[in-house]
Design a protein around this motif. Structure first.
Motif, PDB file in Angstrom:
ATOM      1  N   THR A 378       7.847   2.342   5.280  1.00  0.00           N
ATOM      2  CA  THR A 378       7.826   0.900   5.554  1.00  0.00           C
ATOM      3  C   THR A 378       7.447   0.124   4.295  1.00  0.00           C
ATOM      4  O   THR A 378       7.723  -1.053   4.191  1.00  0.00           O
ATOM      5  CB  THR A 378       6.778   0.564   6.641  1.00  0.00           C
ATOM      6  OG1 THR A 378       5.486   0.929   6.165  1.00  0.00           O
ATOM      7  CG2 THR A 378       7.066   1.294   7.939  1.00  0.00           C
ATOM      8  N   GLY A 379       6.732   0.802   3.376  1.00  0.00           N
ATOM      9  CA  GLY A 379       6.279   0.122   2.173  1.00  0.00           C
ATOM     10  C   GLY A 379       4.898  -0.485   2.320  1.00  0.00           C
ATOM     11  O   GLY A 379       4.454  -1.271   1.494  1.00  0.00           O
ATOM     12  N   LEU A 380       4.171  -0.105   3.376  1.00  0.00           N
ATOM     13  CA  LEU A 380       2.799  -0.597   3.550  1.00  0.00           C
ATOM     14  C   LEU A 380       1.975  -0.215   2.331  1.00  0.00           C
ATOM     15  O   LEU A 380       2.126   0.876   1.787  1.00  0.00           O
ATOM     16  CB  LEU A 380       2.175   0.038   4.799  1.00  0.00           C
ATOM     17  CG  LEU A 380       0.738  -0.364   5.102  1.00  0.00           C
ATOM     18  CD1 LEU A 380       0.697  -1.759   5.689  1.00  0.00           C
ATOM     19  CD2 LEU A 380       0.077   0.619   6.055  1.00  0.00           C
ATOM     20  N   ASP A 381       1.101  -1.121   1.913  1.00  0.00           N
ATOM     21  CA  ASP A 381       0.315  -0.852   0.710  1.00  0.00           C
ATOM     22  C   ASP A 381      -0.896   0.034   1.001  1.00  0.00           C
ATOM     23  O   ASP A 381      -2.047  -0.406   0.971  1.00  0.00           O
ATOM     24  CB  ASP A 381      -0.106  -2.150   0.016  1.00  0.00           C
ATOM     25  CG  ASP A 381      -0.573  -3.217   1.004  1.00  0.00           C
ATOM     26  OD1 ASP A 381      -1.114  -4.238   0.543  1.00  0.00           O
ATOM     27  OD2 ASP A 381      -0.400  -3.052   2.227  1.00  0.00           O
ATOM     28  N   LEU A 382      -0.581   1.279   1.321  1.00  0.00           N
ATOM     29  CA  LEU A 382      -1.578   2.343   1.440  1.00  0.00           C
ATOM     30  C   LEU A 382      -0.913   3.608   0.906  1.00  0.00           C
ATOM     31  O   LEU A 382       0.276   3.825   1.156  1.00  0.00           O
ATOM     32  CB  LEU A 382      -1.983   2.588   2.901  1.00  0.00           C
ATOM     33  CG  LEU A 382      -3.097   1.718   3.483  1.00  0.00           C
ATOM     34  CD1 LEU A 382      -3.314   2.061   4.952  1.00  0.00           C
ATOM     35  CD2 LEU A 382      -4.405   1.900   2.708  1.00  0.00           C
ATOM     36  N   PRO A 383      -1.664   4.452   0.195  1.00  0.00           N
ATOM     37  CA  PRO A 383      -1.031   5.644  -0.383  1.00  0.00           C
ATOM     38  C   PRO A 383      -0.813   6.718   0.676  1.00  0.00           C
ATOM     39  O   PRO A 383      -1.538   6.787   1.666  1.00  0.00           O
ATOM     40  CB  PRO A 383      -2.066   6.112  -1.420  1.00  0.00           C
ATOM     41  CG  PRO A 383      -3.362   5.591  -0.945  1.00  0.00           C
ATOM     42  CD  PRO A 383      -3.102   4.341  -0.162  1.00  0.00           C
ATOM     43  N   GLY A 384       0.155   7.561   0.446  1.00  0.00           N
ATOM     44  CA  GLY A 384       0.348   8.741   1.288  1.00  0.00           C
ATOM     45  C   GLY A 384       1.284   8.534   2.463  1.00  0.00           C
ATOM     46  O   GLY A 384       1.362   9.383   3.344  1.00  0.00           O
ATOM     47  N   GLU A 385       2.026   7.417   2.489  1.00  0.00           N
ATOM     48  CA  GLU A 385       2.882   7.174   3.646  1.00  0.00           C
ATOM     49  C   GLU A 385       4.038   8.171   3.672  1.00  0.00           C
ATOM     50  O   GLU A 385       4.691   8.424   2.653  1.00  0.00           O
ATOM     51  CB  GLU A 385       3.442   5.749   3.609  1.00  0.00           C
ATOM     52  CG  GLU A 385       4.187   5.403   4.886  1.00  0.00           C
ATOM     53  CD  GLU A 385       4.859   4.041   4.882  1.00  0.00           C
ATOM     54  OE1 GLU A 385       4.793   3.336   3.860  1.00  0.00           O
ATOM     55  OE2 GLU A 385       5.452   3.692   5.916  1.00  0.00           O
ATOM     56  N   ALA A 386       4.292   8.733   4.868  1.00  0.00           N
ATOM     57  CA  ALA A 386       5.420   9.655   5.038  1.00  0.00           C
ATOM     58  C   ALA A 386       6.629   8.865   5.522  1.00  0.00           C
ATOM     59  O   ALA A 386       6.480   7.890   6.257  1.00  0.00           O
ATOM     60  CB  ALA A 386       5.058  10.739   6.042  1.00  0.00           C
ATOM     61  N   PRO A 387       7.853   9.235   5.130  1.00  0.00           N
ATOM     62  CA  PRO A 387       9.032   8.472   5.538  1.00  0.00           C
ATOM     63  C   PRO A 387       9.563   8.866   6.915  1.00  0.00           C
ATOM     64  O   PRO A 387      10.365   8.150   7.500  1.00  0.00           O
ATOM     65  CB  PRO A 387      10.057   8.819   4.462  1.00  0.00           C
ATOM     66  CG  PRO A 387       9.662  10.172   3.992  1.00  0.00           C
ATOM     67  CD  PRO A 387       8.180  10.291   4.157  1.00  0.00           C
TER      68      PRO A 387
END
Lengths: 698, 69
Positions: A378-387
């Motif tokens: 989604t591009g949320l500004d938190l590290p580690g997001e999985a697609p």
């Protein structure tokens, strides 16, 4: 005489030598001497910037940095400067001060290194103890150096969002990591000279702007909603024996995340004491097959491809053969015949959804998934997001395509699912979710004027957005989702009394990691929805991973959604959809008109605290004193506990409360006296008012 | 010559002032952060909820007890 001449000659030569050396030092250029001089008088001073604060959307501090002291020793130097008894006394003081076993301190002292940290980032108590025992008087071999330390005053609250920092103040996880450069500030070195007391003498302009503290972040998180979400989630995980859980609340219009909770969680003040599993931000890192919560989105695609909510689908009486597989409903006893599209969603028919997907075809679904963002961050500004994951080539198999219809065969994260439902609630428009609302900058003009003001650097005002559905389609999907939450739907435990809810349950089987087949005992139970249905303000998702005691989302995730959504709607002051309904329930004797008239006259803007107990206005009741300085008790009966406490004010009374709700009796009784410091007992019960009490005093 | 010496002395004097004011400013910022931390710890929802429950025997309001007009 000869001796005097020799003495004189000797002194002459000595004096000549001194004069020659003096002349040489003053006028001759010697590189080595110049270097020595510069080293003594010039210095490169390093400024320690303060790490910026992290605040919630209302300015409440979530992460704060303070200056602290760290204790060091120089063992080599210590052995030269201190004798054995002094070293023993020192180790005693250190051991008591920082609560270490004495042997551990002695091992540090016996080290053969030139410099050893004893303990970094001492607490205030530890530092005070060491100073009061005059530790610095042991010479240069022991000292306290200034460092900074990060504090998280709310402990576990929003831990996965905030992240944590290392011992040297560097961001390790979460926002602390992603925004490390902004939060850290700039370390700078400035050229200056030093006087004998070590004070700086600047040589140029550079010194004035040497200190660049880190900037502060303002988050979209609401601390109170975050607390409510974490509490409800934690309770549900324990009650249903789940392995883990996630809850997210977001604002529909802006995509701002008001709460993001995970269980298990951790305390970032001591992050290194927790396992990686506790510190994982499951809301964005864990992708899973969403199951039935995805059906409304497929239904939306069908609506945009010519279907209507009344289009009929034959659901094969519970058994549908696709290639070599048989698809059945979630419950074996469910055997549906003809269902409308709306009913397929309301009853969560797997066969109905599978047929819709097969009719749409893989190309249409792949294009939709691409537009929606399945398989993309989604591009949320938190590290580690999985697609998440979706394979169009795998979906070419009819069995896989049918599965996609009811939310299997691909994976999404909780955050992605929330964003998909947010697009339904937002008239078909997807908005990028975000957590950082703004960065605080000092207003440079105010610094010149001598005051300190903050300025918001609104670099995140324009979020990315894209159209997913037509507004009419979004409204049609909303109507179907409202059916899910009515008395006949699977989501009826998600109903709210004052706000109509639109949402969907999902009880998805997990893949067994040993057999690679769908498990019959491990499920992901989720509920995602928004309220108020017709004019949505908030969207909430609740996910429970492997609940054991009960596993249907209708019984597990749906009630948690209700609790969190209700708290969030109250907190964000979303008005109930029909206030006359609320007033009718309260007015036993008085007419609606009388109450509305009274509350309009007396309620402050934005709602009234005093209305929480159902009393339109608190009577002006206060404790008074008589001539003997005794406290005279008024009649507190009929007041809520809060009003009774307010009436007591600052009088020195020991309050003892039995029960909750409204005061029924108190001891001493009304109009009796009480000694200052005496005990006042309130006996309360839940919201029963004395009928004779005048609600509307003149 | 005299002016040059005066200017050098002024630079030293102003540097001392800057040094002193920087120390004051740093101290003030530290104090603000300390107080911010104390305030936030005192206002922590976890702490407030515990006090409400244990000291005042309060409970969360039921839906019918909350009115927004």
């Amino acid at each position: 005489m000869n001796r005097i001449r020799w003495l004189g000659f000797f002194f002459f030569v000595f004096a000549a030598g001194i004069v020659t050396r003096t002349v040489y030092l003053q006028f001759a250029f010697d590189e080595k001497l110049e270097r020595l001089s510069k080293r003594q008088f010039n210095s490169k001073l390093t400024s320690l910037p303060r790490r910026g604060l992290i605040l919630d959307r209302n300015g409440e501090g979530l992460a704060v940095t303070l200056k602290v002291r760290s204790l060091f020793i120089r063992p080599e130097l210590m052995r030269k400067e201190l004798n054995a008894s002094e070293r023993a006394r020192l180790s005693n003081i250190i051991s008591k001060g920082i609560h270490w076993p004495k042997q551990r301190v002695i091992e540090k002292i016996r080290s053969d290194r030139g410099f050893v940290w004893v303990k970094r980032q001492l607490s205030q108590t530890e530092e005070s103890f060491l100073r009061s025992h005059k530790i610095l008087e042991f010479g240069d071999s022991v000292g306290l150096v200034e460092e900074t330390r990060r504090f998280y005053p709310n402990k576990e609250l929003a831990a996965h969002v905030l992240g944590s920092v290392g011992i040297d103040g560097q961001g390790l996880e979460g926002l602390e990591l992603l925004y490390d450069a902004i939060l850290s500030g700039e370390q700078s070195k400035i050229d200056s000279s030093r006087d004998a007391r070590g004070r700086r003498i600047f040589r140029g302009e550079n010194g004035l702007f040497a200190f660049k503290d880190g900037q502060s972040l303002v988050l979209s998180i609401d601390r109170t909603i975050q607390f409510d979400a974490e509490k409800a989630l934690d309770q549900a995980v324990r009650e249903f024996g789940a392995k883990a859980g996630t809850a997210i609340v977001a604002e529909v219009e802006t995509g701002e995340i008001l709460a993001l909770a995970n269980a298990p969680t951790f305390n970032p003040n001591v992050a290194n004491q927790y396992s990686a599993d506790s510190r994982r931000n499951r809301a964005i890192t864990d992708a899973y097959e969403p199951g039935s919560t995805f059906k409304p989105l497929i239904a939306g695609l069908a609506l945009e491809n010519g279907k209507t909510t009344r289009s009929k689908i034959y659901c094969e009486m519970g058994s549908f053969k696709v290639a070599d597989r048989v698809i059945s409903e979630a419950e074996t006893h469910e055997q549906w015949g003809w269902l409308t599209l709306g009913e397929v969603i309301q009853h969560s028919s797997n066969i109905g959804a599978a047929k819709i997907a097969l009719e749409l075809g893989v190309d249409s679904i792949t294009g939709f998934f691409d537009k929606l963002g399945v398989g993309k961050k989604t591009g949320l500004d938190l590290p580690g997001e999985a697609p998440g994951r979706y394979s169009s080539s795998e979906a070419r198999s009819s069995v896989r395509l049918a599965n996609v219809g009811f939310g299997q065969g691909f994976t999404t994260t909780s955050l992605q699912m929330l964003s998909f439902y947010l697009s339904i609630a937002n008239n078909g428009q997807w908005i990028q979710p975000r957590i950082v609302k703004a960065i605080l900058n000092e207003d440079p003009e105010s610094i010149v004027r001598g005051t300190l003001r903050w300025k918001l650097d609104h670099r995140f005002e324009n979020s990315k957005s894209k159209k997913i559905f037509e507004p009419k389609t979004a409204k049609d999907i909303t109507r179907m989702l409202e059916l899910v939450v009515n008395e006949n739907g699977t989501g009826k435990l998600a109903q709210l009394e004052d706000w109509p809810v639109a949402g969907k349950t999902g009880t998805a089987q997990k893949i067994d990691q040993e057999t690679y087949r769908y498990s019959r005992s491990k499920y992901i139970s989720s509920f995602v929805g928004f309220a108020p249905a017709k004019n949505p303000k908030l969207v909430t998702l609740v996910m429970l991973d492997e609940p054991t005691k009960k596993y249907y989302a209708s019984e597990t995730a749906a009630p948690v959604f209700r609790e969190i959504m209700q708290a969030a709607l109250i907190r964000t002051q979303v008005p109930p959809v029909d206030s006359k309904v609320r007033l009718m329930k309260l007015a036993n004797q008085s007419s609606i008109d009388a109450i509305e008239e009274s509350t309009e006259a007396t309620a402050p803007r934005g709602g009234s605290e005093s209305l929480a107990s159902g009393v339109a206005k608190s009577p002006d009741v206060k404790l008074k004193r008589n001539d003997k300085n005794e406290i005279v008790l008024p009649d507190l009966r009929g007041l809520s506990i809060r009003e009774a406490v307010r009436a007591i004010g600052t009088e020195p009374v020991k309050l003892e409360i039995h029960g909750s709700g409204i005061v029924r009796e108190h001891f001493p009784k009304p109009h009796e006296t009480l000694e200052p410091g005496g005990r006042l007992r309130l006996v309360c019960s839940s919201h029963e008012r004395k009928k004779s009490r005048d609600l509307f005093p003149e | 010559m005299g002016s040059f010496a005066w200017i050098r002395l002024e630079i030293v004097r102003i540097s001392y002032d800057i040094h002193r004011l920087e120390k004051l400013e740093q101290q003030a910022r530290d104090d603000v952060n300390k107080v911010t931390l104390k305030i936030n710890e005192a206002r922590s929802p976890v702490r407030l909820e515990r006090i409400a429950r244990e000291k005042f025997d309060m409970k969360k309001p039921r839906p019918e007890q909350v009115i927004k007009l």
